[in-house]
Design a protein around this motif. Structure first.
Motif, PDB file in Angstrom:
ATOM      1  N   ASP A 115       0.838  -1.159  -0.130  1.00  0.00           N
ATOM      2  CA  ASP A 115       0.129  -0.126  -0.405  1.00  0.00           C
ATOM      3  C   ASP A 115       0.883   1.420  -0.129  1.00  0.00           C
ATOM      4  O   ASP A 115       1.843   1.115   0.673  1.00  0.00           O
ATOM      5  CB  ASP A 115      -0.734  -0.240   1.167  1.00  0.00           C
ATOM      6  CG  ASP A 115      -1.842  -0.780   1.448  1.00  0.00           C
ATOM      7  OD1 ASP A 115      -2.601  -1.090  -0.619  1.00  0.00           O
ATOM      8  OD2 ASP A 115      -1.895  -1.845   2.625  1.00  0.00           O
ATOM      9  N   ASP A 116      -0.052   2.286  -0.977  1.00  0.00           N
ATOM     10  CA  ASP A 116       0.904   3.340  -1.171  1.00  0.00           C
ATOM     11  C   ASP A 116       1.799   3.914   0.713  1.00  0.00           C
ATOM     12  O   ASP A 116       2.164   4.715   1.045  1.00  0.00           O
ATOM     13  CB  ASP A 116       0.357   4.609  -1.940  1.00  0.00           C
ATOM     14  CG  ASP A 116       0.457   3.760  -2.823  1.00  0.00           C
ATOM     15  OD1 ASP A 116       1.256   3.343  -3.421  1.00  0.00           O
ATOM     16  OD2 ASP A 116      -0.630   5.029  -3.917  1.00  0.00           O
ATOM     17  N   GLN A 117       0.172   4.032   1.328  1.00  0.00           N
ATOM     18  CA  GLN A 117      -0.238   4.724   2.646  1.00  0.00           C
ATOM     19  C   GLN A 117       1.820   4.476   3.338  1.00  0.00           C
ATOM     20  O   GLN A 117       2.437   4.456   4.361  1.00  0.00           O
ATOM     21  CB  GLN A 117      -0.441   4.829   3.620  1.00  0.00           C
ATOM     22  CG  GLN A 117      -0.094   5.412   4.476  1.00  0.00           C
ATOM     23  CD  GLN A 117      -1.780   6.057   5.393  1.00  0.00           C
ATOM     24  OE1 GLN A 117      -2.788   5.586   5.341  1.00  0.00           O
ATOM     25  NE2 GLN A 117      -1.919   7.599   6.118  1.00  0.00           N
ATOM     26  N   ALA A 118       1.529   2.796   3.564  1.00  0.00           N
ATOM     27  CA  ALA A 118       3.148   2.091   4.106  1.00  0.00           C
ATOM     28  C   ALA A 118       4.061   2.228   3.463  1.00  0.00           C
ATOM     29  O   ALA A 118       5.441   1.905   4.486  1.00  0.00           O
ATOM     30  CB  ALA A 118       2.520   0.328   4.240  1.00  0.00           C
ATOM     31  N   ASN A 119       4.191   2.458   2.348  1.00  0.00           N
ATOM     32  CA  ASN A 119       5.439   2.899   1.450  1.00  0.00           C
ATOM     33  C   ASN A 119       6.139   4.444   2.253  1.00  0.00           C
ATOM     34  O   ASN A 119       7.191   4.869   2.649  1.00  0.00           O
ATOM     35  CB  ASN A 119       5.670   3.171   0.238  1.00  0.00           C
ATOM     36  CG  ASN A 119       5.714   0.998  -0.323  1.00  0.00           C
ATOM     37  OD1 ASN A 119       6.183   0.899   0.756  1.00  0.00           O
ATOM     38  ND2 ASN A 119       4.554   0.970  -1.062  1.00  0.00           N
ATOM     39  N   ARG A 120       4.783   5.142   2.248  1.00  0.00           N
ATOM     40  CA  ARG A 120       5.163   6.786   2.538  1.00  0.00           C
ATOM     41  C   ARG A 120       5.687   6.388   4.463  1.00  0.00           C
ATOM     42  O   ARG A 120       6.479   7.622   4.290  1.00  0.00           O
ATOM     43  CB  ARG A 120       3.939   7.360   2.917  1.00  0.00           C
ATOM     44  CG  ARG A 120       3.187   7.449   1.059  1.00  0.00           C
ATOM     45  CD  ARG A 120       2.504   8.678   0.462  1.00  0.00           C
ATOM     46  NE  ARG A 120       1.555   8.986   1.453  1.00  0.00           N
ATOM     47  CZ  ARG A 120       0.359   8.233   1.217  1.00  0.00           C
ATOM     48  NH1 ARG A 120      -0.168   7.732   0.174  1.00  0.00           N
ATOM     49  NH2 ARG A 120      -0.894   8.509   1.550  1.00  0.00           N
ATOM     50  N   ILE A 121       5.245   5.989   4.413  1.00  0.00           N
ATOM     51  CA  ILE A 121       5.303   6.184   6.165  1.00  0.00           C
ATOM     52  C   ILE A 121       6.846   5.571   6.151  1.00  0.00           C
ATOM     53  O   ILE A 121       7.714   5.727   6.986  1.00  0.00           O
ATOM     54  CB  ILE A 121       4.561   5.329   7.208  1.00  0.00           C
ATOM     55  CG1 ILE A 121       3.190   5.896   7.073  1.00  0.00           C
ATOM     56  CG2 ILE A 121       4.903   4.937   8.781  1.00  0.00           C
ATOM     57  CD1 ILE A 121       3.157   7.069   7.095  1.00  0.00           C
ATOM     58  N   THR A 122       7.091   4.122   5.467  1.00  0.00           N
ATOM     59  CA  THR A 122       8.488   3.658   5.517  1.00  0.00           C
ATOM     60  C   THR A 122      10.008   4.569   4.826  1.00  0.00           C
ATOM     61  O   THR A 122      10.606   4.938   6.180  1.00  0.00           O
ATOM     62  CB  THR A 122       8.536   2.357   4.601  1.00  0.00           C
ATOM     63  OG1 THR A 122       7.878   1.711   5.054  1.00  0.00           O
ATOM     64  CG2 THR A 122      10.103   2.161   4.603  1.00  0.00           C
ATOM     65  N   LYS A 123       9.237   5.615   4.058  1.00  0.00           N
ATOM     66  CA  LYS A 123      10.076   6.718   4.346  1.00  0.00           C
ATOM     67  C   LYS A 123      10.421   7.314   4.987  1.00  0.00           C
ATOM     68  O   LYS A 123      11.387   8.000   4.918  1.00  0.00           O
ATOM     69  CB  LYS A 123       9.625   7.033   3.051  1.00  0.00           C
ATOM     70  CG  LYS A 123      10.581   8.655   2.083  1.00  0.00           C
ATOM     71  CD  LYS A 123       9.804   8.743   1.285  1.00  0.00           C
ATOM     72  CE  LYS A 123      11.217  10.308   0.519  1.00  0.00           C
ATOM     73  NZ  LYS A 123      10.488  10.537  -0.540  1.00  0.00           N
ATOM     74  N   PHE A 124       8.660   8.131   5.578  1.00  0.00           N
ATOM     75  CA  PHE A 124       9.346   9.228   6.784  1.00  0.00           C
ATOM     76  C   PHE A 124       9.972   8.064   8.019  1.00  0.00           C
ATOM     77  O   PHE A 124      10.932   9.042   8.399  1.00  0.00           O
ATOM     78  CB  PHE A 124       7.760   8.689   7.054  1.00  0.00           C
ATOM     79  CG  PHE A 124       7.760  10.045   8.888  1.00  0.00           C
ATOM     80  CD1 PHE A 124       8.469  11.240   9.226  1.00  0.00           C
ATOM     81  CD2 PHE A 124       8.333   9.023   9.493  1.00  0.00           C
ATOM     82  CE1 PHE A 124       8.627  11.899  10.012  1.00  0.00           C
ATOM     83  CE2 PHE A 124       7.404   9.504  10.957  1.00  0.00           C
ATOM     84  CZ  PHE A 124       8.267  10.440  11.342  1.00  0.00           C
ATOM     85  N   ILE A 125       9.834   7.341   8.265  1.00  0.00           N
ATOM     86  CA  ILE A 125      11.078   6.376   9.373  1.00  0.00           C
ATOM     87  C   ILE A 125      12.778   6.275   8.781  1.00  0.00           C
ATOM     88  O   ILE A 125      13.687   6.598   9.883  1.00  0.00           O
ATOM     89  CB  ILE A 125      10.245   5.038   9.474  1.00  0.00           C
ATOM     90  CG1 ILE A 125       9.973   5.150   9.888  1.00  0.00           C
ATOM     91  CG2 ILE A 125      11.415   4.216  10.153  1.00  0.00           C
ATOM     92  CD1 ILE A 125       8.414   3.401  10.268  1.00  0.00           C
ATOM     93  N   ASP A 126      12.542   6.142   7.662  1.00  0.00           N
ATOM     94  CA  ASP A 126      14.028   6.199   7.117  1.00  0.00           C
ATOM     95  C   ASP A 126      14.977   7.380   7.513  1.00  0.00           C
ATOM     96  O   ASP A 126      16.110   7.548   7.752  1.00  0.00           O
ATOM     97  CB  ASP A 126      14.071   5.518   5.326  1.00  0.00           C
ATOM     98  CG  ASP A 126      15.719   5.753   5.142  1.00  0.00           C
ATOM     99  OD1 ASP A 126      16.676   5.167   5.601  1.00  0.00           O
ATOM    100  OD2 ASP A 126      15.901   4.733   3.699  1.00  0.00           O
ATOM    101  N   GLU A 127      13.807   8.503   6.784  1.00  0.00           N
ATOM    102  CA  GLU A 127      14.541   9.924   6.533  1.00  0.00           C
ATOM    103  C   GLU A 127      15.167  10.556   7.734  1.00  0.00           C
ATOM    104  O   GLU A 127      15.863  11.419   8.006  1.00  0.00           O
ATOM    105  CB  GLU A 127      13.750  10.858   5.567  1.00  0.00           C
ATOM    106  CG  GLU A 127      13.424  10.048   4.252  1.00  0.00           C
ATOM    107  CD  GLU A 127      12.283  11.474   3.552  1.00  0.00           C
ATOM    108  OE1 GLU A 127      11.810  12.094   4.172  1.00  0.00           O
ATOM    109  OE2 GLU A 127      12.562  11.598   2.845  1.00  0.00           O
TER     110      GLU A 127
END
Length: 231
Positions: A115-127
């Motif tokens: 899911d797109d939101q899961a990938n956006r949250i993953t990016k936030f966690i990484d950043e």
């Protein structure tokens, strides 16, 4: 004995999976990298190890890669046989891997989840924390850990709504499990999209659906809280 006579029954290494699983290609960057576009397929070739070998990468619906021995003009299969670990084979294998890594680093973005939101949250966690998910069960469930103590602070899973809510809805989606301040548990349960944690302690953890029911900002706020509570 020829290599192609002993391939049956041996463990073959799918080298490309190491670099391109859970990746999304940027096709403009493929062109900039040097891929040509032929018959609905992106194709890249590169000679390596003093032009003794040639890597050929093809990307269409699936990614295919092979290494050609330029001296025999045949595919060099030893690099795919797990038990072949001699110095020269390993040298060829590592050189091929370095080409694949360059392509992945330059032409791909991470797509860890459905899911797109899961990938956006993953990016936030990484950043924010410099943490990418690991997949200890070799499936679609990713764990986020503190870098200093390896403790979990979140877990993204791919589950059916029925598994989460027992409502008969078999639609699958990503959820994220997060630790909470227990004094706010009942308040959080009143928010649509937040539920008692799936497969974790209901008193201390929640599950949040990642289908945009809840804003990224709210999910990120909860991630930050979980990160702080699990230090």
């Amino acid at each position: 004995m020829q290599v192609n006579q002993i391939l049956n029954g041996v463990n073959m290494i799918h080298i490309e999976d190491e670099f391109f699983l859970k990746k999304k290609f940027n096709f403009e960057k493929l062109k900039e990298f040097g891929f040509s576009f032929e018959n609905n397929t992106y194709v890249y070739t590169e000679d390596f190890l003093d032009s003794n070998f040639k890597a050929i990468i093809e990307i269409s619906d699936v990614l295919k890669g092979k290494v050609i021995d330029n001296n025999s003009d045949e595919e060099y299969m030893p690099l795919r046989i797990e038990s072949f670990d001699g110095e020269y084979v390993c040298k060829v294998r590592e050189a091929y891997k370095s080409i694949l890594k360059r392509i992945a680093d330059i032409c791909c973005t991470d797509v860890f989840f459905a899911d797109d939101q899961a990938n956006r949250i993953t990016k936030f966690i990484d950043e924010t924390y410099g943490v990418k998910p690991d997949f200890p069960w070799k499936d679609d469930n990713g764990v986020f850990r503190h870098l200093d103590n390896n403790k979990w602070f979140s877990l993204i899973m791919y589950v059916s709504l029925d598994a989460l809510l027992k409502n008969g809805d078999n639609r699958k989606l990503n959820i994220i499990n997060l630790k909470i301040d227990t004094s706010k548990r009942n308040e959080l349960y009143e928010i649509d999209g937040i539920y008692p944690a799936f497969h974790m302690n209901h008193k201390m953890w929640i599950s949040v659906v990642l289908d945009d029911t809840i804003s990224d900002e709210k999910v990120m706020e909860l991630v930050t809280c979980s990160f702080d509570l699990t230090k």
